[in-house]
Design an enzyme around this catalytic site. Structure first.
Site, short mmCIF file in Angstrom:
data_model
loop_
_atom_site.label_atom_id
_atom_site.label_comp_id
_atom_site.label_asym_id
_atom_site.label_seq_id
_atom_site.Cartn_x
_atom_site.Cartn_y
_atom_site.Cartn_z
N TYR A 11 5.58 0.66 -6.56
CA TYR A 11 4.95 1.31 -5.43
C TYR A 11 5.36 1.31 -4.13
CZ TYR A 11 1.02 2.34 -2.33
OH TYR A 11 0.18 2.94 -1.43
N SER A 124 3.33 -11.62 1.71
CA SER A 124 2.18 -11.16 1.65
C SER A 124 1.12 -12.08 2.44
CB SER A 124 1.54 -11.40 0.23
OG SER A 124 -0.03 -11.05 0.23
N THR A 126 -1.75 -12.65 1.93
CA THR A 126 -2.54 -13.71 1.23
C THR A 126 -2.02 -15.04 1.30
OG1 THR A 126 -1.11 -13.38 -0.69
CG2 THR A 126 -3.08 -12.06 -0.83
N TYR A 148 -1.35 -16.34 -6.86
CA TYR A 148 -0.25 -15.22 -6.12
C TYR A 148 0.22 -15.68 -4.87
CZ TYR A 148 1.02 -10.93 -4.01
OH TYR A 148 1.67 -10.17 -3.25
N LYS A 152 3.94 -16.73 -3.15
CA LYS A 152 4.46 -16.32 -1.72
C LYS A 152 4.79 -17.26 -0.78
CE LYS A 152 4.59 -11.68 -2.87
NZ LYS A 152 5.84 -10.89 -2.99
N TYR A 176 2.84 -8.35 4.74
CA TYR A 176 1.99 -7.30 4.88
C TYR A 176 0.46 -7.46 4.16
CZ TYR A 176 5.17 -6.00 0.86
OH TYR A 176 5.87 -5.92 -0.05
N ASN A 198 -6.39 -3.33 -7.15
CA ASN A 198 -6.72 -2.90 -5.59
C ASN A 198 -7.73 -1.72 -5.75
OD1 ASN A 198 -4.89 -4.96 -5.05
ND2 ASN A 198 -3.25 -3.43 -5.34
N GLY A 293 -10.99 -16.46 -5.09
CA GLY A 293 -10.03 -16.16 -4.45
C GLY A 293 -9.84 -15.25 -3.33
#
Length: 337
Positions: A11, A124, A126, A148, A152, A176, A198, A293
């Site tokens: 994407y 990310s 996150t 996840y 990162k 981001y 998402n 999370g």
């Protein structure tokens, strides 16, 4: 300028390809198509009128990476490849660590073997976890709340150490927030496999009739309407940030982490209302329990991106929703058509 893009058929990767090609760069995509489609590359070629080299492979395959580097001789790398669903990462954490962390290490090894020292890493927000304060700036403590996000975080730390040990290395890690939207042509967009993890593609698939209703995970957060608030960023703005970051690495050394967001947040229900306006369709929803999370509110401090990259978001929520609907209505089944 020659840029190797791992995960370039995905994407964000496919939209970034358009920006790179528009800037006159030569690109090679390195992708195993585990969560993407070769059709996206065909459409990018059609939109850009430019050629795209392709090496199909997994980033954990060092020999295959060496072949890609030897064939293409890139000046820089943009690294998107990896697994990315928060909920799934809690169910299969070892696969996330193997793909994301081990794959990134193999990529760095290949870069060093081939003397390619410029990297933009797809990180990310996150990595921050639950907010100690808002907005999140790049110095905010990092306490990722799911596997996840931890992958990162670990990759960022590995890259920092790699860059510190190699004086020529130049890295930008872009943290981001919530990428949404699609290219204005409606030819490329977000096409997740299975039920979307998402919000935006989930809403779009409900509006187009592929899914019956939207699950809203949690309505008891300390936010404006009880649903989670996020800093949504248009994928075209995000793609521009990667192009600007590649330019930054040509002039600087070391490793910088930079937030990419708008500096504003919208709740789930606010996004539902905006999407209904943009699409002219109702998006029925049901309130579901919170997901493990998830955090209540995320919003970016964005001054560093403007200061270092000269970058600033241009698109608002209306454009995010309108371009998403344009993509989904033209491609009800994504790239499968």
């Amino acid at each position: 300028m020659r840029t190797l893009v791992t995960g370039g058929a995905g994407y964000i990767g496919s939209h970034t390809l358009l920006q790179l090609l528009a800037a006159g760069q030569e690109v090679m995509v390195y992708d195993n198509f585990s969560n993407s489609s070769p059709e996206a590359l065909r459409r990018v070629r059609a939109l850009s009128g430019a050629d795209i080299a392709l090496c199909e492979g997994d980033v954990r395959d060092g020999a295959r990476l060496d072949q890609a580097f030897a064939d293409f001789r890139p000046d820089a790398v943009i690294h998107f490849a990896g697994l990315k669903a928060v909920g799934e990462s809690a169910e299969i954490p070892l696969e996330y660590y193997a793909q994301n962390v081990s794959g990134s290490i193999e990529l760095l090894k290949a870069m060093q073997r081939q003397d390619c020292h410029r990297l933009v890493f797809s990180s990310s927000a996150t990595v921050y976890g639950r907010a100690s304060y808002l907005p999140y700036d790049e110095g905010h403590p990092k306490h990722p709340a799911n596997p996840y996000g931890r992958t990162k975080h670990f990759i960022e730390e590995i890259i920092h150490d790699w860059a510190a040990a190699w004086p020529e290395a130049s890295v930008v890690a872009l943290r981001y927030f919530n990428p949404v939207g699609a290219d204005g042509s409606g030819m490329i967009g977000e096409d997740p496999h299975g039920i979307p993890a998402n919000l935006m593609p989930y809403m779009a698939q409900v509006a187009v009739g592929r899914l019956e209703y939207l699950n809203v995970f949690g309505a008891d957060y300390e936010t404006r309407d009880g649903t989670g608030e996020r800093d949504y960023i248009h994928v075209e703005d995000l793609a521009r940030a990667h192009l600007d970051a590649i330019g930054y690495t040509a002039q600087n050394r070391g490793c910088e982490v930079i937030n990419v967001g708008t500096g504003e947040s919208a709740s789930v229900l606010e996004m539902v209302a905006a999407f209904e306006t943009a699409s002219g369709r109702k998006v029925p929803y049901k309130i579901a329990p919170r997901r493990d999370g998830d955090v209540g509110r995320m919003v970016a401090a964005v001054e560093k991106a403007e200061r270092l990259l000269g970058w600033k978001a241009r698109h608002g929520i209306e454009s995010m929703c309108r371009t998403t609907w344009n993509w989904q209505s033209k491609n009800p089944n994504g790239y499968a058509e």
